[in-house]
Design an enzyme around this catalytic site. Structure first.
Site, PDB file in Angstrom:
ATOM      1  N   PRO A 224       0.852  -1.193   0.000  1.00 58.87           N
ATOM      2  CA  PRO A 224       0.000   0.000   0.000  1.00 58.87           C
ATOM      3  C   PRO A 224       0.885   1.239   0.000  1.00 58.87           C
ATOM      4  CG  PRO A 224       0.123  -0.932   2.206  1.00 58.87           C
ATOM      5  CD  PRO A 224       0.857  -1.875   1.307  1.00 58.87           C
ATOM      6  N   MET A 225       0.594   2.199  -0.875  1.00 58.68           N
ATOM      7  CA  MET A 225       1.373   3.434  -0.939  1.00 58.68           C
ATOM      8  C   MET A 225       0.411   4.598  -1.150  1.00 58.68           C
ATOM      9  SD  MET A 225       4.595   2.221  -3.298  1.00 58.68           S
ATOM     10  CE  MET A 225       3.599   1.241  -4.438  1.00 58.68           C
TER      11      MET A 225
ATOM     12  N   ASN B   1       8.488  -6.914   4.544  1.00 57.61           N
ATOM     13  CA  ASN B   1       8.532  -5.688   3.738  1.00 57.61           C
ATOM     14  C   ASN B   1       9.824  -4.939   4.044  1.00 57.61           C
ATOM     15  OD1 ASN B   1       6.668  -2.558   3.769  1.00 57.61           O
ATOM     16  ND2 ASN B   1       7.843  -3.468   2.133  1.00 57.61           N
ATOM     17  N   GLY B   2      10.624  -4.657   3.009  1.00 57.78           N
ATOM     18  CA  GLY B   2      11.860  -3.917   3.199  1.00 57.78           C
ATOM     19  C   GLY B   2      13.047  -4.554   2.505  1.00 57.78           C
TER      20      GLY B   2
ATOM     21  N   ALA C  37       7.536  -1.878  -2.115  1.00 56.51           N
ATOM     22  CA  ALA C  37       7.074  -0.519  -2.408  1.00 56.51           C
ATOM     23  C   ALA C  37       8.136   0.176  -3.262  1.00 56.51           C
ATOM     24  CB  ALA C  37       6.817   0.253  -1.124  1.00 56.51           C
TER      25      ALA C  37
ATOM     26  N   CYS D 223       1.908   3.608   9.139  1.00 54.17           N
ATOM     27  CA  CYS D 223       2.131   4.916   8.513  1.00 54.17           C
ATOM     28  C   CYS D 223       2.890   5.849   9.455  1.00 54.17           C
ATOM     29  CB  CYS D 223       0.803   5.549   8.120  1.00 54.17           C
ATOM     30  SG  CYS D 223       0.999   7.164   7.337  1.00 54.17           S
TER      31      CYS D 223
ATOM     32  N   LYS E  80      -0.787  -4.264   8.975  1.00 52.88           N
ATOM     33  CA  LYS E  80       0.554  -3.914   8.528  1.00 52.88           C
ATOM     34  C   LYS E  80       1.189  -3.053   9.619  1.00 52.88           C
ATOM     35  CE  LYS E  80       3.223  -2.220   4.601  1.00 52.88           C
ATOM     36  NZ  LYS E  80       4.052  -1.174   5.192  1.00 52.88           N
TER      37      LYS E  80
END
Length: 618
Positions: free
Chosen positions: A85-86, A277-278, A301, A168, A209
């Protein structure tokens, strides 16, 4: 010989046995009273048979059957290669592009559950999907269980899972109290209540997330609590929550700490779905991260922004004639032509009013014609535009009524087959990927700044090489962007046509030096503010760093220039710009102190500006 039991005694024993069974049944029923029909459906869904999973996984290669753990069988869709998600960047057009080139499951951009639950116009603007846009995870920010559940209920039949944003790090997340700012211990009951209520009342899985907490032990406890509250999957961005004083591994701009995801995996066991993620730039990174973290899938992302075909190698590169199934995207209900791409909310309404006004003017001219009056050349030309105006007006008014359950989500997705070689050829050209993305934005409206942002990321190397970055950022329309891409294609075919512009290079060099100076001043300012917070004994060391950090917009600057000095200063503070140099923006010639100025000299944000630090997050 055993003594026989009288018939009457047999009947009595039978009756007592039956009574005990009934009491036991009633007791069990009472203890399960809190469980709803939805939770029963969830239980059934979470134990989907391998046959069902393999049936769904035929849609995309390299899914469930390629994974060595059976916990993914909880879902009827693949979760190994995921578009993250971005905010402002994982919109429908980009999702469709990434799906074509290997992404399996995609997340929507962050959507406010509060606005989504209460504002029909916001729903129409922020949520777009088509039958081929599956599997889809709807990604919501929330700090209220009822609002989150209400928002989730509105899309549960149009997606495959709902995700709670607990990662976020934006300033808006701090002000609005959502995202990673809900990870403090004081909000633990709240986020568990959000997950619990949604998991009991929504018919699709609830995902979360998160970001890393200060210690691995705290992160593990958080994951266990979310799992116990009803989360079906957790994606971990292996960096810490935004912190101005944290540097190195785990910091926002440092390497992700993948080893901590492995520790969470070991603590939760092999049966709970976990996404890493990363640290993903290439497909080699994807494979390495899967191995290192033992996660069930990889979410990307930054890597996929630069290369929408990041996940393409998952198909395997040995058999080039292998047939791959890709989406044949359906049209979006209510999409108009190219001009509508940049129209959102108030802009769309304003355009409709203008079209209606033009139509009324034409009707007046028609009335004159009917009475026998002669027309001027200008009036005749206006008459010729009637059919185009009516077409545009019709398209603008065909916005999807989100609340009335449309049949869009019930339509069968359409797919076509293509050889892997053809797909690889298409993906090998960055200009082709950029043009393909722009084609998709014509079908699926989005903001022009988002289109510029994606074009800039996909063609970053080429734009810098041919000194076209300024032109790309300054684009006002799709035609402008296509012109920039066309120039790149021309220079690639015939390098002799590109002529290096020394003046342009000098301007770019000066802009880069100015940016570096600003970064240096920013770091010094951050250090001072953190020391001040420490001296005052504040537990929130970032307190002063959030005051007055908002970058002013070009529109604001134009308005402020018309005010008195006193009013300018008042508005500057009210609009949260106090960290920024007012003279730099408002005085003719800019700030006279230049490098010696203690305030920030950051260019104002234009309508098409895209601040990656603030927006590509979640």
């Amino acid at each position: 010989m055993a003594e026989s039991i009288p018939e009457e005694a047999k009947k009595k024993l039978k009756k007592e046995k039956k009574s005990k069974k009934e009491k036991k049944f009633k007791k069990e029923k009472k203890s399960k009273k809190v469980k709803t029909d939805v939770s029963q459906k969830r239980k059934h869904r979470d134990t989907v048979s391998d046959e069902t999973c393999s049936k769904r996984s035929k849609l995309v290669d390299g899914t469930i059957q390629n994974h060595n753990r059976n916990d993914i069988a909880k879902f009827s869709f693949p979760i190994q290669y995921i578009l993250a998600p971005m905010v402002g960047a994982s919109e429908l057009a980009f999702r469709i592009l990434c799906r074509k080139y290997g992404a399996q499951t995609c997340y929507t951009p962050m959507i406010s559950s509060t606005k989504f639950a209460s504002d029909p116009e916001y729903r129409k603007e922020e949520f777009q999907t088509i039958p081929e846009d599956r599997p889809l995870v709807c990604h919501f920010s929330a700090n209220d269980p009822e609002e989150f559940t209400k928002a989730a209920k509105l899309v549960e039949d149009r997606c495959d899972a709902i995700d709670l944003n607990l990662g976020c790090p934006q300033r808006t997340a701090y002000v609005g109290h959502f995202g990673s700012y809900l990870l403090d211990p004081k909000d633990r009951n709240l986020i568990c209540d959000i997950v619990r209520m949604a998991s009991r009342n929504v018919s699709v899985p609830i995902f979360c997330k998160i970001r890393l907490l200060d210690s691995i032990e705290d992160t593990i406890v958080l994951c266990q609590q979310l799992r116990d509250a009803g989360a079906s999957l957790i994606a971990i961005h292996a960096r810490y929550r935004a912190s101005f004083e944290r540097k190195g591994p785990g910091a926002r701009d440092g390497p992700a700490m993948l080893d901590q995801i492995l520790k969470v995996r070991e603590a939760l066991g092999p049966d709970f779905p976990l996404i890493a993620n990363g640290n993903v730039i290439t497909f080699e990174d994807v494979e390495n991260n899967l191995r290192v973290t033992q996660a069930d899938g990889i979410m990307s992302a930054e890597g996929i922004l630069d290369n929408p075909a990041l996940f393409l190698p998952r198909h395997g590169m040995e058999d080039e004639q292998k047939m791959v199934e890709i989406a044949d995207p359906s049209p979006l209900n209510g999409v108009a032509g190219n001009d509508v791409v940049i129209l959102q909310g108030g802009e769309r309404k304003k355009t409709i009013r203008k079209l209606e006004k033009k139509l009324r003017e034409i009707e007046v001219i028609e009335a004159k014609t009917a009475s026998g009056a002669s027309l001027t050349r200008e009036q005749q030309d206006k008459m010729l535009t009637k059919s185009d105006i009516m077409k545009d007006l019709s398209a603008m008014n065909k916005t999807d009524n989100f609340d009335a359950k449309t049949n869009d989500h019930e339509d069968k997705p359409k797919y076509t087959r293509i050889t892997l070689q053809e797909l690889m050829n298409e993906a090998s050209s960055k200009t082709n990927l950029a043009n393909e993305y722009i084609d998709l934005t014509e079908k699926y409206p989005t903001k022009v700044r988002t289109i510029i942002f994606h074009t800039r990321r996909i063609l970053k190397h080429e734009l810098n090489k041919y000194q076209l970055m300024e032109d790309c950022i300054a684009s006002k329309s799709l035609a402008d962007l296509r012109s920039v891409i066309s120039k790149i294609a021309t220079y690639e075919r015939d390098p002799s046509k590109f002529h290096f512009d020394k003046e342009k290079a000098q301007r770019e060099k000066e802009a880069m030096e100015r940016k570096k100076r600003e970064e240096g001043k920013r770091k010094a300012y951050e250090a001072r503010m953190i020391r001040k917070a420490k001296r005052e004994g504040r537990t929130d060391l970032e307190y002063y760093l959030r005051q007055g950090s908002q970058v002013p917009t070009v529109e604001e600057i134009e308005i402020l220039k018309c005010l008195t000095k006193e009013m300018q200063l008042q508005k500057w503070k009210e609009n949260d710009h106090s960290q920024h140099c007012m003279a730099f923006h408002l005085e003719e010639g800019g700030c006279k102190r230049d490098r010696a100025c203690a305030f920030l000299h950051v260019d104002a944000k234009g309508a098409n500006a895209f601040a990656e630090v603030d927006e590509v997050a979640g």
